[in-house]
Design an enzyme around this catalytic site. Structure first.
Site, PDB file in Angstrom:
ATOM      1  CB  CYS A  34      -0.872  -0.038   1.251  1.00  0.00           C
ATOM      2  SG  CYS A  34      -1.881   1.428   1.453  1.00  0.00           S
ATOM      3  CB  SER A  42     -13.389   6.318  -0.187  1.00  0.00           C
ATOM      4  OG  SER A  42     -12.129   5.750  -0.143  1.00  0.00           O
ATOM      5  CB  CYS A 102     -11.705  11.425   4.790  1.00  0.00           C
ATOM      6  SG  CYS A 102     -11.725  11.487   2.990  1.00  0.00           S
ATOM      7  CB  CYS A 141      -4.592  13.783   2.358  1.00  0.00           C
ATOM      8  SG  CYS A 141      -5.918  13.582   1.146  1.00  0.00           S
TER       9      CYS A 141
HETATM   10  S1  SF4 Z   1      -9.102   8.809   3.218  1.00  0.00           S
HETATM   11 FE1  SF4 Z   1      -9.508  10.925   2.579  1.00  0.00          FE
HETATM   12  S2  SF4 Z   1      -8.191  12.218   3.880  1.00  0.00           S
HETATM   13 FE2  SF4 Z   1      -7.431  10.093   4.051  1.00  0.00          FE
HETATM   14  S3  SF4 Z   1      -5.797   9.978   2.536  1.00  0.00           S
HETATM   15 FE3  SF4 Z   1      -7.677   9.230   1.535  1.00  0.00          FE
HETATM   16  S4  SF4 Z   1      -8.570  11.039   0.535  1.00  0.00           S
HETATM   17 FE4  SF4 Z   1      -7.037  11.773   2.014  1.00  0.00          FE
END
Ligand code: SF4
Length: 343
Positions: free
Chosen positions: A106, A215, A117, A113
């Site tokens: 991974c 997601s 989220c 980021c």
């Molecule tokens: S889950 Fe959302 S905040 Fe976390 S790395 Fe992925 S896109 Fe970015």
């Protein structure tokens, strides 16, 4: 003299480097294979390359873009989390998971980021910068040199939103797939997005052929916007409509990822609606019981998780249901847990 990264150049770019130096372009392929197929990180070991060219590369380019800062090993599974430092002292993490004959890596695509989220530790770091193609590939090369088992699968699910670093991510995936590079099948490379709609469109239009994971994490816009703020801009219907155009087949199904959060997205109605999307898209649904990151969100209890899965199984016509009990929880290497504190 500023040194550029040679790792991350594709074959065409390497040929241009050779042409500029009046060097026969077949040398480009040799260098490409040394870097991506043989994972050599010392230019002097490229022993079929003339010394003058090796010296030129050594003086003008950086071959190794990352240094290993730390390795954590899980006590319970064959999982390692690797902390890397970039040349500008940024920290990123990657995870290597070996399970039977599968070795999945991974990787991160950004330092931090910007998507924010609410259930993700990387989101809490904020955004620092995009990774270069070389830095993306070097995570894999270091791990490949660290482990005896060959890498079988790559998932762009580490730190960062891959579709907000689209060009470098696609360039790296193309090198991983290329038969002169790492020679991994397209269906062994999965790119995950939180739902960056214009880039999903571009990915489908360009017929990239890598596996696509979305997601989703909620079945109504209010909830999704609360946990993934960009849903305000690109909502569930817009994403589903776009995904309907994805040319799905048994080897390359879309993956809908669903992090199960206690009291947020774990109701029977959510499971029913998720099944509806699953049947519509003929995809895989990957349910991920939440992994604690020390904030307000919690994992539902076993009874709720089982009920949710039961409904997905009951309604399953055109999709497959998978449950991902994450690996490496004891070393904070599970989904949504990657974060570095000093970058
Ligand atoms: S889950 Fe959302 S905040 Fe976390 S790395 Fe992925 S896109 Fe970015």
């Amino acid at each position: 003299m500023t040194q550029k990264q040679i790792k991350g150049l594709n074959l065409k770019e390497l040929m241009e480097v050779c042409e500029k130096q009046d060097i026969p372009t077949f040398r480009a392929k040799q260098i490409y294979q040394w870097m991506y197929r043989h994972h050599i990180d010392d230019i002097m070991q490229m022993n079929n390359i003339p010394l003058a060219l090796r010296n030129y590369i050594k003086d003008n380019y950086i071959l190794n873009t990352l240094d290993i800062e730390n390795i954590q090993e899980s006590e319970y599974e064959n999982t390692k989390k690797i902390l890397f430092k970039t040349h500008d002292h940024k920290l990123i993490e990657s995870v290597s998971m070996i399970d039977k004959n599968l070795h999945t890596v991974c990787i991160s695509s950004q330092v931090g980021c910007s998507v924010d989220c609410q259930f993700c530790a990387t989101g809490m770091m904020g955004f620092k910068r995009n990774l270069t193609c070389g830095e993306i590939i070097d995570q894999i090369i270091h791990i490949s040199n660290l482990r005896d088992e060959a890498i079988t699968n790559i998932v762009y699910m580490g730190m960062g939103e891959p579709f907000l670093n689209y060009n470098e991510v696609m360039k790296s995936a193309d090198i991983l797939h290329d038969h002169n590079g790492m020679n991994l099948g397209r269906n062994r490379i999965t790119i995950s997005t939180s739902g960056i709609l214009p880039k999903i469109k571009q990915f489908i239009d360009e017929k990239r052929g890598y596996k696509l994971a979305i997601s989703l994490n909620a079945t109504d816009d209010n909830t999704r916007t609360k946990i993934i703020p960009i849903n305000k801009k690109w909502n569930i219907n817009m994403i589903i409509e776009e995904l309907e155009k994805y040319p799905t087949d048994k080897k390359n199904m879309i993956m809908l990822e669903y992090v199960l959060l206690k009291g947020i997205n774990d109701s029977k109605e959510d499971a029913e609606k998720l099944s509806y999307y699953g049947n519509l898209l003929k995809c895989k649904i990957n349910v991920i019981p939440f992994n604690d990151i020390g904030n307000e969100y919690k994992r539902p209890n076993a009874e709720i998780i089982n009920k949710f899965i039961e409904i997905l199984h009951k309604n399953q016509k055109h999709y497959q249901t998978l449950v991902r009990w994450s690996k490496g929880i004891d070393i904070d290497a599970a989904c949504g847990q990657l974060s570095t504190k000093t970058s």
